[in-house]
Scaffold this motif. Structure first.
Motif, short mmCIF file in Angstrom:
data_model
loop_
_atom_site.label_atom_id
_atom_site.label_comp_id
_atom_site.label_asym_id
_atom_site.label_seq_id
_atom_site.Cartn_x
_atom_site.Cartn_y
_atom_site.Cartn_z
N ARG A 111 1.69 12.04 -10.16
CA ARG A 111 1.10 13.38 -10.20
C ARG A 111 2.18 14.46 -10.15
NH1 ARG A 111 -2.67 10.92 -6.40
NH2 ARG A 111 -1.52 11.90 -4.70
N GLY A 112 3.44 14.04 -10.17
CA GLY A 112 4.54 15.00 -10.17
C GLY A 112 5.05 15.36 -8.79
N GLY A 113 4.58 14.67 -7.77
CA GLY A 113 5.03 14.94 -6.42
C GLY A 113 6.42 14.38 -6.17
N ASP A 114 7.10 14.98 -5.21
CA ASP A 114 8.45 14.53 -4.85
C ASP A 114 8.39 13.88 -3.47
OD1 ASP A 114 11.14 14.11 -4.48
OD2 ASP A 114 11.60 16.22 -4.10
N VAL A 115 8.68 12.61 -3.44
CA VAL A 115 8.64 11.88 -2.17
C VAL A 115 10.03 11.40 -1.77
CG1 VAL A 115 6.23 11.15 -2.36
CG2 VAL A 115 8.04 9.73 -3.33
N SER A 116 11.06 11.98 -2.36
CA SER A 116 12.42 11.51 -2.09
C SER A 116 12.77 11.59 -0.61
CB SER A 116 13.43 12.31 -2.92
OG SER A 116 13.35 13.69 -2.60
N PHE A 117 12.22 12.56 0.10
CA PHE A 117 12.51 12.66 1.53
C PHE A 117 11.87 11.53 2.33
CE2 PHE A 117 8.55 14.81 0.88
CZ PHE A 117 7.80 14.56 2.02
N LEU A 118 10.97 10.80 1.72
CA LEU A 118 10.29 9.70 2.40
C LEU A 118 10.85 8.33 2.03
CD1 LEU A 118 6.56 10.74 2.00
CD2 LEU A 118 7.91 10.78 4.09
N GLN A 150 0.84 -1.20 0.00
CA GLN A 150 0.00 0.00 0.00
C GLN A 150 0.87 1.26 0.00
OE1 GLN A 150 -2.48 -0.86 3.38
NE2 GLN A 150 -4.08 -1.75 2.09
N PHE A 151 1.96 1.23 0.76
CA PHE A 151 2.92 2.34 0.77
C PHE A 151 3.44 2.58 -0.63
CE2 PHE A 151 7.31 3.81 1.06
CZ PHE A 151 7.23 4.87 1.95
N ASP A 152 3.86 1.51 -1.32
CA ASP A 152 4.40 1.63 -2.67
C ASP A 152 3.36 2.17 -3.64
OD1 ASP A 152 6.86 0.69 -1.80
OD2 ASP A 152 6.51 -1.36 -2.51
N ILE A 153 2.13 1.70 -3.55
CA ILE A 153 1.05 2.17 -4.43
C ILE A 153 0.84 3.67 -4.25
CG2 ILE A 153 -1.45 2.10 -4.81
CD1 ILE A 153 -1.27 -0.95 -4.26
N CYS A 154 0.75 4.11 -3.00
CA CYS A 154 0.52 5.53 -2.73
C CYS A 154 1.71 6.38 -3.20
CB CYS A 154 0.26 5.75 -1.25
SG CYS A 154 -1.29 5.03 -0.69
N ARG A 155 2.92 5.90 -2.95
CA ARG A 155 4.12 6.62 -3.39
C ARG A 155 4.11 6.76 -4.92
NH1 ARG A 155 8.39 4.60 -5.47
NH2 ARG A 155 8.04 2.54 -4.60
N GLU A 156 3.78 5.68 -5.62
CA GLU A 156 3.74 5.72 -7.08
C GLU A 156 2.69 6.69 -7.59
OE1 GLU A 156 3.23 1.59 -8.10
OE2 GLU A 156 5.26 1.09 -7.41
N ARG A 157 1.53 6.75 -6.93
CA ARG A 157 0.48 7.70 -7.35
C ARG A 157 0.94 9.14 -7.16
NH1 ARG A 157 -4.41 4.39 -5.06
NH2 ARG A 157 -3.84 5.47 -3.15
N ILE A 158 1.59 9.41 -6.02
CA ILE A 158 2.08 10.76 -5.76
C ILE A 158 3.11 11.15 -6.81
CG2 ILE A 158 3.47 12.16 -4.16
CD1 ILE A 158 2.03 10.60 -1.86
N GLU A 159 4.03 10.23 -7.10
CA GLU A 159 5.06 10.51 -8.11
C GLU A 159 4.45 10.69 -9.49
OE1 GLU A 159 7.71 7.22 -7.50
OE2 GLU A 159 8.86 8.30 -5.96
#
Length: 83
Positions: free
Chosen positions: A64-71, A53-62
């Protein structure tokens, strides 16, 4: 299922292994379900689901152009039932 301490979990292991080899579904009795949980298998399943679920949400954010590198070092935490 047997009433011995180790027999229950060994019997469950044997049964699951046979079903995996046969590629067939199985239902669990209440006692087998208890052994499944107490063995830690349920906790392991919860950890795998949380990670997915973490991976799915991270992929959706990315996507949409979001940056999750800090996570990226963050891991979903699911308390182990066996410590």
């Amino acid at each position: 299922m047997t009433n011995s301490r180790t027999g229950g979990i060994v019997d469950l292991y044997d049964r699951i292994s046979r079903k995996i080899e046969q590629g067939k579904p199985m239902a669990m009795s209440a006692e087998e379900l208890d052994w499944f949980v107490v063995s830690g298998a349920y906790g392991t399943l919860l950890q795998a689901v949380a990670r997915r679920q973490f991976d799915i949400c991270r992929e959706r954010i990315e996507a949409r152009g979001g940056d999750v590198s800090f996570l990226l070092s963050a891991k979903p935490e699911v308390e182990s039932p066996i410590g």
